[in-house]
Design a protein around this motif. Structure first.
Motif, PDB file in Angstrom:
ATOM      1  N   TRP A 126       4.847  10.195   7.865  1.00  0.00           N
ATOM      2  CA  TRP A 126       4.318   9.513   8.119  1.00  0.00           C
ATOM      3  C   TRP A 126       4.497   8.362   9.943  1.00  0.00           C
ATOM      4  O   TRP A 126       5.250   8.246  10.255  1.00  0.00           O
ATOM      5  CB  TRP A 126       4.121   8.634   7.669  1.00  0.00           C
ATOM      6  N   ASP A 131       0.257  14.116  -2.811  1.00  0.00           N
ATOM      7  CA  ASP A 131       0.055  14.156  -3.928  1.00  0.00           C
ATOM      8  C   ASP A 131       1.340  14.928  -5.051  1.00  0.00           C
ATOM      9  O   ASP A 131       1.682  14.667  -6.326  1.00  0.00           O
ATOM     10  CB  ASP A 131      -0.956  13.682  -4.713  1.00  0.00           C
ATOM     11  N   MET A 170       0.778  -1.098  -0.132  1.00  0.00           N
ATOM     12  CA  MET A 170       0.131   0.757   0.158  1.00  0.00           C
ATOM     13  C   MET A 170       0.541   1.358  -0.102  1.00  0.00           C
ATOM     14  O   MET A 170       1.678   1.346   0.981  1.00  0.00           O
ATOM     15  CB  MET A 170      -0.922   0.203   1.296  1.00  0.00           C
ATOM     16  N   ALA A 171       0.737   1.855  -0.564  1.00  0.00           N
ATOM     17  CA  ALA A 171       1.327   3.719  -0.964  1.00  0.00           C
ATOM     18  C   ALA A 171       1.449   4.313   0.180  1.00  0.00           C
ATOM     19  O   ALA A 171      -0.033   4.335   1.057  1.00  0.00           O
ATOM     20  CB  ALA A 171       1.172   4.235  -2.251  1.00  0.00           C
ATOM     21  N   LEU A 172       1.915   4.360   0.600  1.00  0.00           N
ATOM     22  CA  LEU A 172       1.889   6.203   2.003  1.00  0.00           C
ATOM     23  C   LEU A 172       1.154   6.941   1.648  1.00  0.00           C
ATOM     24  O   LEU A 172       1.266   7.706   0.717  1.00  0.00           O
ATOM     25  CB  LEU A 172       3.441   6.502   1.994  1.00  0.00           C
ATOM     26  N   GLN A 173       0.219   7.404   2.330  1.00  0.00           N
ATOM     27  CA  GLN A 173      -0.084   8.852   2.112  1.00  0.00           C
ATOM     28  C   GLN A 173       0.043   9.467   3.310  1.00  0.00           C
ATOM     29  O   GLN A 173      -0.209   9.056   4.777  1.00  0.00           O
ATOM     30  CB  GLN A 173      -2.432   8.149   2.366  1.00  0.00           C
TER      31      GLN A 173
END
Ligand code: PMP
Length: 300
Positions: free
Chosen positions: A124, A18, A1-4
């Protein structure tokens, strides 16, 4: 899963997560000409947050740039406050912070003195790097077949992006063989460090770690552990460790910003001590609260 997350600081501005993007011909993407830091911010009991040893991390970031020959184009305090701003802008109480400087778009050859130096800072939530189970019960490590850099092959005191290929190879090798982490030997056969952590042995009340002159990163957690250990009545010394010292230690543990203090319960199929991290009194070394008491922490 991409870091957000919400925001990333990029070249002096807080931009949407983004929108923090680079061109595919960015120099660092091709040649590893970047340098970075890993920093942790912890929640305190009083509701505030503290960044652990911020000054030391920012100093090392500047030193990395100096060593590589493309220094950061910002004053020290600007970088420090940008790091704190990123934590606040993302609404994080506890997090991992990643400043990364890199050579950007311009010349494509290896000699690119005029390419711009960019700086991005992201943050994060990141739990135990080697897993909660690893921190609690210890990890299984294996000595890698890949040798750590010689000090005249790579600038090991600089946290250069390109240096980490050596770590990626070693980590992948041992993970595929079913272990958690790789221990790397230097070109002379002495223990250097793990792929992103420094290493300590414990025998009785004596802690030993690889000397600073070896091809290791000068870990900030390593320094904190030596200090806390000495304050707690342990002897803490630098010593050219061999595999023999690993196999016969009462305890081995790894230190790093991401991994914090992670015990090693097995190396090359041999149990370390009794194969359980709690058998030798370690004082409170692995408790990050002790590390956090350090007076130089920055409180946000
Ligand atoms: N060695 C290497 C190669 C690392 O990448 C790291 C992580 N920065 C460390 C040691 C530990 O350094 P620190 O305690 O400053 O995170």
């Amino acid at each position: 899963m991409a870091l957000q997350g919400k925001k990333i600081w990029l070249d002096g501005e807080m931009v949407d997560w983004d929108k923090a993007q680079v061109h595919v011909l960015t120099h660092a993407l091709h040649y590893g000409t970047g340098y970075f830091e890993g920093i942790r911010c912890y929640a305190l009991d009083d509701g505030r947050s503290a960044v652990f040893r911020l000054d030391e991390h920012v100093r090392r970031l500047f030193d990395s740039g100096k060593i590589l020959g493309f220094p950061l184009p910002y004053p020290f305090d600007r970088v420090k406050s940008a790091i704190m701003d990123v934590v606040r802008a993302n609404g994080l109480k506890e997090c991992y912070i990643r400043p990364v400087a890199f050579l950007g778009l311009g010349e494509m050859g290896l000699y690119a003195p005029d390419n711009p130096v960019h700086l991005a800072i992201a943050a994060w939530s990141w739990g135990a790097y080697l897993g909660d189970e690893g921190i609690k019960n210890g990890i299984r490590a294996k000595v890698s077949s890949y040798t750590r850099h010689h000090v005249n092959v790579m600038m090991t005191k600089s946290k250069v992006s390109g240096n980490y290929i050596n770590s990626v190879l070693a980590k992948t090798e041992v993970k595929k063989a079913g272990y958690d982490e790789a221990i790397m030997l230097d070109p002379a056969g002495f223990v250097a460090e793990a792929t992103g952590m420094n290493l300590f042995t414990v025998n009785g009340r004596r802690l030993r770690t690889t000397p600073d002159y070896a091809g290791i990163l000068r870990g900030i957690t390593r320094d904190a552990v030596m200090q806390v250990a000495r304050e707690g009545g342990y002897e803490a010394e630098e010593y050219p460790l061999t595999r023999y010292d690993l196999y016969t230690a009462d305890e081995v543990f790894l230190t790093g910003t991401a991994a914090e203090v992670t015990p090693v319960r097995e190396i090359d199929g041999r149990p370390i001590g009794a194969g359980k991290p709690d058998d030798v009194p370690r004082g409170k070394l692995e408790e990050r609260e002790m590390l956090l008491d350090h007076p130089r922490d920055q409180v946000a």
